[in-house]
Write a protein that holds these residues in place. Structure first.
Motif, mmCIF file in Angstrom:
data_model
loop_
_atom_site.group_PDB
_atom_site.id
_atom_site.type_symbol
_atom_site.label_atom_id
_atom_site.label_comp_id
_atom_site.label_asym_id
_atom_site.label_seq_id
_atom_site.Cartn_x
_atom_site.Cartn_y
_atom_site.Cartn_z
ATOM 1 N N HIS A 153 33.959 36.794 54.945
ATOM 2 C CA HIS A 153 33.938 36.752 53.635
ATOM 3 C C HIS A 153 32.766 38.494 52.801
ATOM 4 C CE1 HIS A 153 34.470 32.449 52.793
ATOM 5 N NE2 HIS A 153 35.334 32.836 53.698
ATOM 6 N N GLN A 154 31.638 37.956 53.837
ATOM 7 C CA GLN A 154 31.000 39.880 53.767
ATOM 8 C C GLN A 154 31.750 41.046 53.933
ATOM 9 O OE1 GLN A 154 28.586 40.347 56.247
ATOM 10 N NE2 GLN A 154 26.192 41.235 55.141
ATOM 11 N N ALA A 155 32.767 40.927 55.228
ATOM 12 C CA ALA A 155 33.111 42.062 55.537
ATOM 13 C C ALA A 155 34.769 42.323 54.615
ATOM 14 C CB ALA A 155 33.554 41.827 56.849
ATOM 15 N N ILE A 156 34.949 41.157 53.950
ATOM 16 C CA ILE A 156 36.037 41.830 53.310
ATOM 17 C C ILE A 156 36.117 41.692 51.807
ATOM 18 C CG2 ILE A 156 38.677 40.688 53.164
ATOM 19 C CD1 ILE A 156 37.933 42.319 55.580
ATOM 20 N N PHE A 157 35.473 40.428 51.109
ATOM 21 C CA PHE A 157 35.459 40.558 50.522
ATOM 22 C C PHE A 157 33.996 40.822 48.961
ATOM 23 C CE2 PHE A 157 38.051 36.843 51.268
ATOM 24 C CZ PHE A 157 39.223 37.495 50.366
ATOM 25 N N GLN A 158 33.072 41.472 50.025
ATOM 26 C CA GLN A 158 31.491 41.783 49.465
ATOM 27 C C GLN A 158 31.972 42.928 48.893
ATOM 28 O OE1 GLN A 158 28.138 42.580 51.691
ATOM 29 N NE2 GLN A 158 26.834 41.726 49.896
ATOM 30 N N THR A 159 31.416 42.950 47.252
ATOM 31 C CA THR A 159 31.646 44.478 46.896
ATOM 32 C C THR A 159 29.798 44.913 46.053
ATOM 33 O OG1 THR A 159 31.837 45.451 45.007
ATOM 34 C CG2 THR A 159 32.243 42.682 44.552
ATOM 35 N N ASN A 163 27.703 40.384 41.864
ATOM 36 C CA ASN A 163 27.673 39.002 42.385
ATOM 37 C C ASN A 163 28.641 38.303 42.209
ATOM 38 O OD1 ASN A 163 25.154 39.775 42.929
ATOM 39 N ND2 ASN A 163 24.366 40.000 40.825
ATOM 40 N N ARG A 164 28.893 38.411 43.681
ATOM 41 C CA ARG A 164 30.131 36.784 43.699
ATOM 42 C C ARG A 164 29.468 35.242 44.767
ATOM 43 N NH1 ARG A 164 35.647 40.989 45.822
ATOM 44 N NH2 ARG A 164 35.620 41.807 43.841
ATOM 45 N N VAL A 165 30.709 34.528 44.683
ATOM 46 C CA VAL A 165 31.256 33.618 45.634
ATOM 47 C C VAL A 165 31.829 33.511 46.211
ATOM 48 C CG1 VAL A 165 29.899 31.246 45.953
ATOM 49 C CG2 VAL A 165 28.828 32.307 44.500
ATOM 50 N N ILE A 166 32.616 32.854 47.061
ATOM 51 C CA ILE A 166 33.298 32.690 47.761
ATOM 52 C C ILE A 166 33.834 30.977 47.598
ATOM 53 C CG2 ILE A 166 35.809 33.480 49.239
ATOM 54 C CD1 ILE A 166 35.107 35.911 48.018
ATOM 55 N N VAL A 167 34.314 30.556 47.697
ATOM 56 C CA VAL A 167 34.819 29.464 47.543
ATOM 57 C C VAL A 167 35.814 28.535 48.475
ATOM 58 C CG1 VAL A 167 34.676 26.511 47.230
ATOM 59 C CG2 VAL A 167 33.260 28.753 45.092
ATOM 60 N N ASN A 168 35.962 28.327 49.457
ATOM 61 C CA ASN A 168 36.615 27.600 50.713
ATOM 62 C C ASN A 168 36.967 25.976 49.982
ATOM 63 O OD1 ASN A 168 39.161 27.601 52.590
ATOM 64 N ND2 ASN A 168 37.586 26.190 54.121
ATOM 65 N N ILE A 169 38.241 25.738 50.021
ATOM 66 C CA ILE A 169 38.305 23.858 49.561
ATOM 67 C C ILE A 169 38.991 23.376 50.153
ATOM 68 C CG2 ILE A 169 38.325 22.255 47.175
ATOM 69 C CD1 ILE A 169 37.648 24.659 45.494
ATOM 70 N N THR A 323 41.612 34.353 45.585
ATOM 71 C CA THR A 323 41.730 35.547 46.702
ATOM 72 C C THR A 323 42.904 36.292 46.241
ATOM 73 O OG1 THR A 323 41.779 34.137 48.288
ATOM 74 C CG2 THR A 323 39.422 34.485 48.387
ATOM 75 N N GLU A 324 43.611 35.588 46.137
ATOM 76 C CA GLU A 324 45.078 36.694 46.572
ATOM 77 C C GLU A 324 44.391 37.867 45.169
ATOM 78 O OE1 GLU A 324 50.143 36.037 46.584
ATOM 79 O OE2 GLU A 324 47.933 34.290 45.570
ATOM 80 N N THR A 325 43.631 37.547 43.907
ATOM 81 C CA THR A 325 43.120 38.511 43.821
ATOM 82 C C THR A 325 42.675 40.266 44.077
ATOM 83 O OG1 THR A 325 41.046 37.887 42.197
ATOM 84 C CG2 THR A 325 42.710 37.240 41.365
ATOM 85 N N GLN A 326 42.522 39.572 45.165
ATOM 86 C CA GLN A 326 41.752 40.591 46.213
ATOM 87 C C GLN A 326 42.406 40.992 47.404
ATOM 88 O OE1 GLN A 326 39.093 42.262 45.067
ATOM 89 N NE2 GLN A 326 38.652 40.071 43.315
ATOM 90 N N GLY A 327 44.032 40.553 47.135
ATOM 91 C CA GLY A 327 44.589 41.220 48.319
ATOM 92 C C GLY A 327 44.935 39.976 49.244
ATOM 93 N N VAL A 328 43.836 38.457 49.121
ATOM 94 C CA VAL A 328 44.566 37.781 50.231
ATOM 95 C C VAL A 328 44.885 36.556 50.049
ATOM 96 C CG1 VAL A 328 43.251 36.605 52.279
ATOM 97 C CG2 VAL A 328 42.112 39.086 51.714
ATOM 98 N N HIS A 329 46.073 36.004 50.443
ATOM 99 C CA HIS A 329 46.423 34.442 49.601
ATOM 100 C C HIS A 329 45.950 33.615 49.814
ATOM 101 C CE1 HIS A 329 49.736 30.747 48.959
ATOM 102 N NE2 HIS A 329 50.005 31.807 48.737
ATOM 103 N N PRO A 330 45.019 32.858 48.933
ATOM 104 C CA PRO A 330 44.240 31.717 49.456
ATOM 105 C C PRO A 330 44.209 30.364 50.742
ATOM 106 C CG PRO A 330 45.486 31.150 47.448
ATOM 107 C CD PRO A 330 45.285 32.803 47.658
#
Length: 371
Positions: A153-159, A163-169, A323-330
Motif C-alpha cells: 500500500h505504501q509503495a503504490i498508494f502513498q502520496t 494523508n490516506r488510509v487504505i481499508v481492505n474489507i 482504489t479504482e480511482t487510483q488505477g487498481v480495481h478493489p
C-alpha cells in the motif's frame, strides 16, 4: 524495457475463491496484464470451513488432502491465467501465493499461522518459481505475521499530497495509514470482522454466500444493545500492532453473544447490526490512529456492500472512494500485493514493515520453491 511479469494469488478469509492476476512491474506503476477469479466449489468451501471451525479436532488426513487439493487449484488457476493472457510459463518470473488461511494465532505462547495450498505442487505443475509462506517469517521475527499488505500500500498508494488510509474489507478488515509525510512510519492493523460474520449470518438464514450490495442488511434495524455487547470484546480496545482472524471472530463468537441476550432479534436486524459493527470498528480505528486522514480508499469484497459504504460515510467526515480511482480495481489489490511481495523476495528485499506487524526487524518474506 523488458517485462517483469509476476502472478499473485490470493484466497482471503471470506473463503469465496481464488483471485489470480498477472502484473507487470517493469514500469513506474504496476500494470494489470490479466485477471482471473476462480470461485471455490461448495465442497471445497465446506472442507475449509470444517477445518477452521473444528480446529480443536482436526484430522491430519483431512488437512493434508485439502493442502494438496488447494495446491492443484492454485496451479490450475495460474495455468488458465497464463493461457488466457497468451503467455507461456517462461514469461512469468514468479508466482506469489498467499494461500488459504486456516488458523492465525500470533499471540499464543508459541505463535503460529497456517496457510494451506502446497507450493511444491504449484511450482511443479506450472513450471514457474513459486513463493509462498510469507507470514511465518514475520512471526519468527517477533511480529504478528499480518497485515503484510501495508508495505505494498505504501509503495503504490502513498502520496505527499494528502494523508490516506487504505481499508481492505475481506472476511477480516484491515487498514494501512499512509501519511503525506513520507518519512513518517506506516501503521497498519486488523480492525476486526469485515464480511465474515455477515457472510455466516446470511448463509444461515437465507442460504446465500454473501449479502449482495448489503441489501438484506438494509432491510433490518440497528440494535443498539446488541452492538454494545459485540463491541465489548477486548480485541477492539487492544492497541496496535494487532491482527486477528475468522477463528476468533467466528460463528461461535457471535452465537455465544446472541445466546446471552434476553431479546430475540429478527435475523435481518442482526445482519444490519453486524454491518454497523464492521463500519464502527473501522471508523473508530481511523479516528483513533489517523484523525488527520484526508482520503479513505476501500478495497476488498466489502467495497461492494452499499449499506456498509453508507454506514462508513455517515461515521467518517472525510472522502471515501474505491482504489479504482487510483488505477487498481478493489478486487485485485491483494493479488497484486502478493505478486509484489514475491518480487521483493526474489530480489532479496524485505517485505514487512516492523511498525505495522510488530516484528523486531524487517525481513525477507516467504520460501522460494524452484520451478
Amino acid at each position: 524495457m523488458s517485462k517483469e511479469y509476476y502472478i499473485g494469488l490470493m484466497s482471503g478469509t471470506s473463503v469465496d475463491g481464488i483471485d489470480a492476476g498477472i502484473f507487470d512491474f517493469s514500469g513506474p506503476h504496476p500494470r494489470v496484464i490479466d485477471y482471473y477469479y476462480q470461485p471455490y466449489s461448495l465442497q471445497i468451501k465446506q472442507e475449509i470451513h470444517n477445518l477452521c471451525i473444528n480446529h480443536e479436532s482436526v484430522s491430519l488426513s483431512d488437512y493434508g488432502t485439502l493442502d494438496t487439493r488447494l495446491g492443484l487449484l492454485y496451479a490450475e488457476a495460474c495455468l488458465h491465467l497464463i493461457s488466457e493472457a497468451g503467455l507461456n510459463a517462461k514469461d512469468i518470473k514468479a508466482i506469489g501465493n498467499h494461500g488459504q488461511t486456516l488458523y492465525h494465532s500470533p499471540n499464543a505462547k508459541h505463535p503460529f499461522t497456517i496457510q494451506s495450498g502446497d507450493p511444491n505442487i504449484i511450482s511443479q505443475k506450472t513450471g514457474t518459481i513459486t513463493i509462498a509462506d510469507f507470514r511465518r517469517r514475520d512471526i519468527a521475527a517477533g511480529g504478528q505475521g499480518a497485515p503484510l499488505v501495508s508495505a505494498f500500500h505504501q509503495a503504490i498508494f502513498q502520496t505527499n499530497q494528502e494523508n490516506r488510509v487504505i481499508v481492505n474489507i475481506g472476511g477480516i478488515a484491515n487498514l494501512s495509514i499512509l501519511p503525506k509525510d513520507t518519512q513518517a512510519a506506516i501503521l497498519g492493523f486488523d480492525t476486526g470482522p469485515g464480511n465474515t460474520l455477515m457472510d455466516y449470518w446470511i448463509a444461515k438464514h437465507r442460504g446465500n454466500a454473501y449479502d449482495n450490495n448489503g441489501e438484506w442488511a438494509a432491510t433490518g434495524k440497528m440494535q443498539s444493545e446488541l452492538l454494545k455487547r459485540l463491541k465489548e470484546d477486548p480485541y477492539f480496545s487492544q492497541p496496535a500492532p494487532k491482527s486477528t482472524g475468522t477463528e476468533y471472530f467466528s460463528p461461535k463468537w457471535l452465537t455465544t453473544i446472541l445466546a446471552k441476550q434476553t431479546t430475540a432479534y429478527l435475523a435481518q436486524d442482526v445482519q444490519h447490526t453486524l454491518c454497523q459493527l464492521t463500519a464502527e470498528t473501522i471508523s473508530e480505528a481511523i479516528q483513533a490512529y489517523a484523525p488527520k486522514t484526508e482520503q479513505v480508499l476501500l478495497c476488498g469484497g466489502g467495497t461492494h456492500n452499499k449499506t456498509l459504504h453508507l454506514a462508513l460515510a455517515s461515521l467518517l467526515n472525510m472522502p471515501i472512494a474505491s482504489t479504482e480511482t487510483q488505477g487498481v480495481h478493489p478486487d485485485q489489490v491483494e493479488a497484486m500485493a502478493f505478486a509484489w511481495l514475491a518480487k521483493r523476495t526474489l530480489e532479496g528485499s524485505t517485505g514487512n514493515l516492523p511498525a505495522t506487524t510488530g516484528a523486531k526487524q524487517a525481513v525477507i518474506l516467504g520460501g522460494i520453491y524452484q520451478a
